[in-house]
Design a protein around this motif. Sequence first.
Motif, PDB file in Angstrom:
ATOM      1  N   ARG A 159      -5.650 -33.172  63.595  1.00 32.63           N
ATOM      2  CA  ARG A 159      -5.304 -32.813  63.976  1.00 32.63           C
ATOM      3  C   ARG A 159      -5.633 -31.197  64.237  1.00 32.63           C
ATOM      4  NH1 ARG A 159      -1.720 -33.943  58.182  1.00 32.63           N
ATOM      5  NH2 ARG A 159      -1.955 -36.000  58.166  1.00 32.63           N
ATOM      6  N   LEU A 160      -6.229 -31.144  64.563  1.00 25.72           N
ATOM      7  CA  LEU A 160      -6.634 -29.281  64.588  1.00 25.72           C
ATOM      8  C   LEU A 160      -7.027 -29.432  66.320  1.00 25.72           C
ATOM      9  CD1 LEU A 160      -8.747 -28.062  61.956  1.00 25.72           C
ATOM     10  CD2 LEU A 160      -6.568 -27.188  62.584  1.00 25.72           C
ATOM     11  N   ALA A 161      -7.095 -30.919  67.259  1.00 28.04           N
ATOM     12  CA  ALA A 161      -7.477 -31.310  68.210  1.00 28.04           C
ATOM     13  C   ALA A 161      -6.583 -30.605  69.569  1.00 28.04           C
ATOM     14  CB  ALA A 161      -7.751 -31.919  68.310  1.00 28.04           C
ATOM     15  N   VAL A 162      -5.582 -30.525  69.693  1.00 28.11           N
ATOM     16  CA  VAL A 162      -4.699 -29.909  70.174  1.00 28.11           C
ATOM     17  C   VAL A 162      -4.619 -28.345  69.748  1.00 28.11           C
ATOM     18  CG1 VAL A 162      -2.196 -29.432  71.002  1.00 28.11           C
ATOM     19  CG2 VAL A 162      -3.110 -31.514  70.326  1.00 28.11           C
ATOM     20  N   VAL A 163      -4.751 -27.846  68.956  1.00 27.81           N
ATOM     21  CA  VAL A 163      -4.792 -25.776  68.661  1.00 27.81           C
ATOM     22  C   VAL A 163      -6.041 -25.340  68.569  1.00 27.81           C
ATOM     23  CG1 VAL A 163      -2.611 -25.703  67.745  1.00 27.81           C
ATOM     24  CG2 VAL A 163      -4.857 -26.604  66.272  1.00 27.81           C
ATOM     25  N   ILE A 164      -7.535 -26.096  68.417  1.00 29.52           N
ATOM     26  CA  ILE A 164      -8.551 -25.328  68.280  1.00 29.52           C
ATOM     27  C   ILE A 164      -9.302 -25.954  69.514  1.00 29.52           C
ATOM     28  CG2 ILE A 164     -11.041 -25.970  67.476  1.00 29.52           C
ATOM     29  CD1 ILE A 164      -9.608 -23.539  66.122  1.00 29.52           C
ATOM     30  N   TYR A 165      -9.763 -27.639  69.698  1.00 31.36           N
ATOM     31  CA  TYR A 165     -10.278 -28.479  70.904  1.00 31.36           C
ATOM     32  C   TYR A 165      -9.922 -28.245  71.732  1.00 31.36           C
ATOM     33  CZ  TYR A 165     -12.979 -29.847  66.814  1.00 31.36           C
ATOM     34  OH  TYR A 165     -13.321 -30.063  65.555  1.00 31.36           O
ATOM     35  N   LEU A 166      -8.655 -28.175  72.420  1.00 29.64           N
ATOM     36  CA  LEU A 166      -7.991 -27.701  73.746  1.00 29.64           C
ATOM     37  C   LEU A 166      -8.402 -26.818  74.425  1.00 29.64           C
ATOM     38  CD1 LEU A 166      -6.361 -28.899  75.837  1.00 29.64           C
ATOM     39  CD2 LEU A 166      -4.245 -28.544  75.094  1.00 29.64           C
ATOM     40  N   PRO A 167      -7.611 -25.444  73.908  1.00 28.34           N
ATOM     41  CA  PRO A 167      -8.029 -24.766  74.104  1.00 28.34           C
ATOM     42  C   PRO A 167      -9.389 -23.916  74.562  1.00 28.34           C
ATOM     43  CG  PRO A 167      -7.405 -24.197  71.876  1.00 28.34           C
ATOM     44  CD  PRO A 167      -6.625 -25.734  72.484  1.00 28.34           C
ATOM     45  N   THR A 168     -10.359 -24.394  73.611  1.00 30.75           N
ATOM     46  CA  THR A 168     -11.624 -24.782  73.478  1.00 30.75           C
ATOM     47  C   THR A 168     -12.580 -24.444  74.877  1.00 30.75           C
ATOM     48  OG1 THR A 168     -12.364 -23.949  71.553  1.00 30.75           O
ATOM     49  CG2 THR A 168     -13.932 -24.868  72.740  1.00 30.75           C
ATOM     50  N   ALA A 169     -11.483 -26.052  75.025  1.00 29.13           N
ATOM     51  CA  ALA A 169     -12.243 -26.534  76.412  1.00 29.13           C
ATOM     52  C   ALA A 169     -11.486 -26.151  77.599  1.00 29.13           C
ATOM     53  CB  ALA A 169     -11.427 -27.997  76.241  1.00 29.13           C
ATOM     54  N   VAL A 170     -10.233 -25.881  77.795  1.00 28.17           N
ATOM     55  CA  VAL A 170      -9.217 -25.106  78.603  1.00 28.17           C
ATOM     56  C   VAL A 170     -10.495 -23.931  79.165  1.00 28.17           C
ATOM     57  CG1 VAL A 170      -7.577 -24.195  79.345  1.00 28.17           C
ATOM     58  CG2 VAL A 170      -7.496 -26.317  78.774  1.00 28.17           C
ATOM     59  N   SER A 171     -10.764 -22.703  78.503  1.00 27.71           N
ATOM     60  CA  SER A 171     -11.303 -21.926  78.361  1.00 27.71           C
ATOM     61  C   SER A 171     -12.722 -21.895  79.253  1.00 27.71           C
ATOM     62  CB  SER A 171     -11.245 -21.030  77.066  1.00 27.71           C
ATOM     63  OG  SER A 171     -11.684 -21.089  76.069  1.00 27.71           O
ATOM     64  N   PHE A 172     -13.176 -22.535  78.217  1.00 26.18           N
ATOM     65  CA  PHE A 172     -14.411 -23.162  78.866  1.00 26.18           C
ATOM     66  C   PHE A 172     -14.973 -23.443  80.705  1.00 26.18           C
ATOM     67  CE2 PHE A 172     -16.655 -21.151  75.055  1.00 26.18           C
ATOM     68  CZ  PHE A 172     -17.868 -21.406  75.271  1.00 26.18           C
ATOM     69  N   ILE A 173     -13.581 -24.711  80.368  1.00 20.04           N
ATOM     70  CA  ILE A 173     -13.529 -24.743  81.797  1.00 20.04           C
ATOM     71  C   ILE A 173     -13.310 -23.654  82.886  1.00 20.04           C
ATOM     72  CG2 ILE A 173     -12.352 -26.484  83.637  1.00 20.04           C
ATOM     73  CD1 ILE A 173     -11.888 -28.744  81.211  1.00 20.04           C
ATOM     74  N   GLY A 174     -12.456 -22.733  82.351  1.00 12.19           N
ATOM     75  CA  GLY A 174     -12.101 -21.757  83.515  1.00 12.19           C
ATOM     76  C   GLY A 174     -13.486 -20.727  83.401  1.00 12.19           C
ATOM     77  N   PHE A 175     -14.359 -20.905  81.898  1.00 10.93           N
ATOM     78  CA  PHE A 175     -15.632 -20.266  82.018  1.00 10.93           C
ATOM     79  C   PHE A 175     -16.415 -20.919  83.136  1.00 10.93           C
ATOM     80  CE2 PHE A 175     -14.148 -16.689  79.315  1.00 10.93           C
ATOM     81  CZ  PHE A 175     -14.762 -15.534  80.083  1.00 10.93           C
ATOM     82  N   GLY A 176     -16.834 -21.991  82.894  1.00 11.90           N
ATOM     83  CA  GLY A 176     -17.566 -23.003  83.668  1.00 11.90           C
ATOM     84  C   GLY A 176     -17.573 -22.396  84.915  1.00 11.90           C
ATOM     85  N   ALA A 177     -16.455 -22.472  85.503  1.00  9.96           N
ATOM     86  CA  ALA A 177     -16.235 -21.896  87.084  1.00  9.96           C
ATOM     87  C   ALA A 177     -16.473 -21.059  87.443  1.00  9.96           C
ATOM     88  CB  ALA A 177     -14.291 -22.599  87.207  1.00  9.96           C
ATOM     89  N   ILE A 178     -16.546 -19.656  86.174  1.00 10.68           N
ATOM     90  CA  ILE A 178     -16.836 -18.321  87.482  1.00 10.68           C
ATOM     91  C   ILE A 178     -18.451 -18.145  86.887  1.00 10.68           C
ATOM     92  CG2 ILE A 178     -14.290 -18.028  87.777  1.00 10.68           C
ATOM     93  CD1 ILE A 178     -16.894 -16.308  85.251  1.00 10.68           C
TER      94      ILE A 178
END
Length: 395
Positions: free
Chosen positions: A13-32
């Motif tokens: 159940r923590l997928a949305v509140v832990i893994y989702l923001p982690t994935a989103v922020s890491f995609i952003g950092f991976g981009a730059i």
Amino acid sequence: MAFDGNHGAPWRRLAVVIYLPTAVSFIGFGAIIPLVPLTARALGASVPEAALVVALMGIGNLVGALPAGVIADRFGEKKSLVGALCVDILCLLTCAFAPNTWVLAGAVFVTGLSGAMLSLARQSYLTVAVGLEYRARALSTLGGVFRIGSLLGPLMGAAVVSVWGLQAAYLVAAGTSLLAATVTLALPDLPMPEHQPDEPVQMLRVLRQHARTFATAGTGAAALMLVRTARDALLPLWCEQIGLDAAATSLVFALSSAIDMTLFYVGGSVMDRFGRRWVSVPSMVIMGLCFALLPFAHSVAAVALFAAVLGLGNGISAGVVMTIGSDASPAVGRPQFLAGWRLTTGLGQAAGPLLITAIAAVAPLGAAAVTIGAVGLVGAGWLWRWVSEPAIPDH
């Protein structure tokens, strides 16, 4: 939203509140990340200066390890995560509008500091929130999310830059950090510890109390990080040495990364069912043998085979360093312990490329590969000796 105290399968159940923001922020950092040296060059930096700007992120991550433990202990994991993401937003906006290389360098360094905070707070949160019987799977999934973000980020960055230019990539990354911070606000609050210390926990005291753990299991985990990071440096260099062009090298590395990215949950399941050694040791043996035998690879097919097996070894070990550290962490002083753990393993991570550089400066590249292979094999024995297996409940 309060933590419900259920430590079983509902960790998902923590997928949305832990893994989702982690994935989103890491995609952003991976981009730059691939764009930072280009931005530095556009601002007038020389090639060595641009390389230094990139290195400042890793330096900031190391420098920020111990302060991150103090901050997480003082404010809690949830507030620390949100605060670090807000700092990221400011840093990314600064990168987008940096008037010179010095300002860019400062912003990149601070992103390294906030990255240390994010990594520690996520690990500390999951250590408490998830029951021991599911811990490895939870942390391996976190490691897998890091890998997914690192793979998808550059693709997103390439798409954004091709349409709107360099500056837009930083703005999009700031947007992903903002989204991650917003979602993290929904993170359940952790329960208060049963036994509150009478006085504030001192960082140096925790480090001294657990110095033996850092010197034993921590050294083995640092060796694992060293061998992991060696792949990123050695594989492309070996491809270049045997005459492969950039396109073929990219495909070889993509094959390794693709296999790597698909195995994180398998490794976590094995750790939860059979123990941490049954992933950490085979992973080191597999990667150690691959590096030791790499000098015999002189064709595209041979290098691709080694790259695939390296991806297997690295993929099954996703989250194992965090899991071993979480297992060893005390109930009182956990953030401070994990800060020391991350510093220990971070030094191993930084040592990989430096060791390859030092050996390649005085000997053939094959000697560097064999040396890394030896570190892997010796490290496997070290991990078998010093990694303590927690008493995992029967399923």
